[in-house]
Design an enzyme around this catalytic site. Sequence first.
Site, mmCIF file in Angstrom:
data_model
loop_
_atom_site.group_PDB
_atom_site.id
_atom_site.type_symbol
_atom_site.label_atom_id
_atom_site.label_comp_id
_atom_site.label_asym_id
_atom_site.label_seq_id
_atom_site.Cartn_x
_atom_site.Cartn_y
_atom_site.Cartn_z
ATOM 1 N N SER A 1 -10.800 -0.469 3.316
ATOM 2 C CA SER A 1 -10.033 -0.642 4.556
ATOM 3 C C SER A 1 -9.676 0.720 5.117
ATOM 4 O O SER A 1 -9.015 1.506 4.440
ATOM 5 C CB SER A 1 -8.735 -1.400 4.280
ATOM 6 O OG SER A 1 -9.000 -2.645 3.702
ATOM 7 N N ARG B 1 0.840 -1.215 0.000
ATOM 8 C CA ARG B 1 0.000 0.000 0.000
ATOM 9 C C ARG B 1 0.872 1.262 0.000
ATOM 10 O O ARG B 1 0.548 2.252 0.670
ATOM 11 C CB ARG B 1 -0.922 0.027 1.226
ATOM 12 C CG ARG B 1 -1.994 -1.024 1.217
ATOM 13 C CD ARG B 1 -2.939 -0.830 0.031
ATOM 14 N NE ARG B 1 -4.186 -1.543 0.237
ATOM 15 C CZ ARG B 1 -4.382 -2.812 -0.081
ATOM 16 N NH1 ARG B 1 -3.416 -3.523 -0.636
ATOM 17 N NH2 ARG B 1 -5.554 -3.375 0.141
ATOM 18 N N GLU C 1 -5.151 3.829 6.607
ATOM 19 C CA GLU C 1 -4.766 3.624 5.213
ATOM 20 C C GLU C 1 -5.355 4.755 4.370
ATOM 21 O O GLU C 1 -4.809 5.115 3.336
ATOM 22 C CB GLU C 1 -5.308 2.276 4.727
ATOM 23 C CG GLU C 1 -4.711 1.838 3.417
ATOM 24 C CD GLU C 1 -5.730 1.222 2.477
ATOM 25 O OE1 GLU C 1 -5.380 1.023 1.317
ATOM 26 O OE2 GLU C 1 -6.863 0.962 2.895
HETATM 27 N N1 EPU Z 1 -10.926 -10.768 9.979
HETATM 28 C C1 EPU Z 1 -11.684 -10.910 11.111
HETATM 29 N N2 EPU Z 1 -12.699 -10.018 11.340
HETATM 30 C C2 EPU Z 1 -12.977 -8.996 10.473
HETATM 31 C C3 EPU Z 1 -12.194 -8.843 9.324
HETATM 32 C C4 EPU Z 1 -11.165 -9.739 9.077
HETATM 33 O O1 EPU Z 1 -11.459 -11.809 11.913
HETATM 34 O O2 EPU Z 1 -13.904 -8.234 10.760
HETATM 35 C C5 EPU Z 1 -9.864 -11.753 9.682
HETATM 36 C C6 EPU Z 1 -10.316 -12.694 8.552
HETATM 37 O O3 EPU Z 1 -11.040 -13.778 9.025
HETATM 38 C C7 EPU Z 1 -9.006 -13.121 7.955
HETATM 39 C C8 EPU Z 1 -8.120 -11.896 8.147
HETATM 40 O O4 EPU Z 1 -8.717 -11.115 9.175
HETATM 41 O O5 EPU Z 1 -8.443 -14.175 8.675
HETATM 42 C C9 EPU Z 1 -7.946 -11.086 6.869
HETATM 43 O O6 EPU Z 1 -9.202 -10.608 6.395
HETATM 44 P P1 EPU Z 1 -9.499 -10.366 4.820
HETATM 45 O O7 EPU Z 1 -9.103 -11.556 4.039
HETATM 46 O O8 EPU Z 1 -10.889 -9.864 4.723
HETATM 47 O O9 EPU Z 1 -8.459 -9.256 4.391
HETATM 48 P P2 EPU Z 1 -7.904 -7.942 5.121
HETATM 49 O O10 EPU Z 1 -6.485 -8.184 5.512
HETATM 50 O O11 EPU Z 1 -8.831 -7.496 6.193
HETATM 51 C C10 EPU Z 1 -6.921 -6.945 2.908
HETATM 52 C C11 EPU Z 1 -6.966 -5.609 2.195
HETATM 53 C C12 EPU Z 1 -8.294 -5.444 1.441
HETATM 54 C C13 EPU Z 1 -8.415 -6.573 0.437
HETATM 55 C C14 EPU Z 1 -8.338 -7.905 1.199
HETATM 56 C C15 EPU Z 1 -8.350 -9.093 0.271
HETATM 57 C C16 EPU Z 1 -5.549 -4.114 3.509
HETATM 58 C C17 EPU Z 1 -5.497 -2.923 4.412
HETATM 59 N N3 EPU Z 1 -6.771 -4.530 3.144
HETATM 60 O O12 EPU Z 1 -7.938 -6.892 3.910
HETATM 61 O O13 EPU Z 1 -8.236 -4.209 0.731
HETATM 62 O O14 EPU Z 1 -9.626 -6.488 -0.289
HETATM 63 O O15 EPU Z 1 -7.098 -7.973 1.968
HETATM 64 O O16 EPU Z 1 -7.125 -9.218 -0.393
HETATM 65 O O17 EPU Z 1 -4.504 -4.619 3.120
HETATM 66 C C18 EPU Z 1 -8.820 -1.899 0.716
HETATM 67 O O18 EPU Z 1 -7.615 -1.669 0.631
HETATM 68 O O19 EPU Z 1 -9.676 -0.983 0.764
HETATM 69 C C19 EPU Z 1 -9.265 -3.286 0.816
HETATM 70 C C20 EPU Z 1 -10.538 -3.604 0.973
#
Ligand code: EPU
Length: 336
Positions: A235, A161, A331
Amino acid sequence: MTTIEAKKGLQDLHTFGIDVEAKFYKAIHKVADLQNLLPLPTPHFILGGGSNLLFTKNFDGLIVHNQIKGIEVIEETDNEVLLQVGGGESWHGLVIYCLINGFGGIENLSLIPGTVGASPIQNIGAYGVELQDVFHSLEAINLATGKVEVFDKAACQFGYRNSIFKQSLKGQYFITQVTLKLTTHEHQLQTSYGAIEQQLEAAGQLPTIDSISQAVIAIRSSKLPDPNKIGNSGSFFKNPILPKATVNKLQEKYPNMPSYPAGEQHTKVPAGWLIDQAGWKGYRKGDAGVHKDQALVLVNHGSATGDQIWELAIAIQQDVLQKYSILIEPEVNVLG
Ligand code: EPU
């Protein structure tokens, strides 16, 4: 030449949908529109799709809105194509164009809100792919000299990012064109992200650029709020990257804490998990809230002010710091 507008409402020009206005506003359709405005007054802000932004109050300066359009194949080989795209094009519109034309590489980045010109600034990423994987070069206007300069991949210094445009060159360039290197045959598909595999299997589909795009759209739609229906900026926080030893220690206490490798010495922890575990998922105060399905996303239920969203963000940040000794950082770009 289009005119500069005064007292421009910004509610429809950014995805959080906060009711604020800019003192002045100018749409940029071509390079000369911007060059004619230089030097830009202080303060000014370059707006793309407004999908990564929180206005905490009215903007007391000039908003320059990138509306440079156009998608053009500038080079084609047996297996690859160089596609040059105007910075003001919608990112998802570009994804659809690529699917229609059979160009592979950005299908995992389906449905990301925002513009093409903003995509390199934070090296957008999702489901195992980042912009840098397909990036060739970009053209940008140097706001100090008015000259158009070309940046290749190395010059952009991409990170998680992150890029040079968020660091040492922050606020110094206006991105007019982005060139991507995409595949035309033998696509290198990225299906290793668990949720994509499961989605394809459930739909009984083999991985292709179209089926992956459909899978990503299904996953995103199930977890992330549609900014056309409920204001948000995706995010709100970045996933913190911590020393491995720190995460190992935390995982002794919280064995369910997910983590992902981030280089030799570091580990990435999902901020969404931390916020969720801290009890914030679905929280709402007035119209400012935390999304019910993805705790990393703050939402505007209707008429929240930017200040109310920001107050909530600070409360979450402090709570996570207190509970886990981890500082999660925004972010989104916070203005005001
Ligand atoms: N999780 C929870 N509770 C929640 C949200 C997430 O327990 O409310 C856990 C999930 O179960 C999982 C882990 O956290 O084990 C990761 O969650 P997720 O796969 O949804 O991805 P993220 O790390 O929360 C990142 C990006 C997203 C992108 C997704 C998918 C960042 C800051 N965010 O989210 O990007 O869509 O991966 O690749 O890196 C954005 O930048 O606006 C965005 C949505």
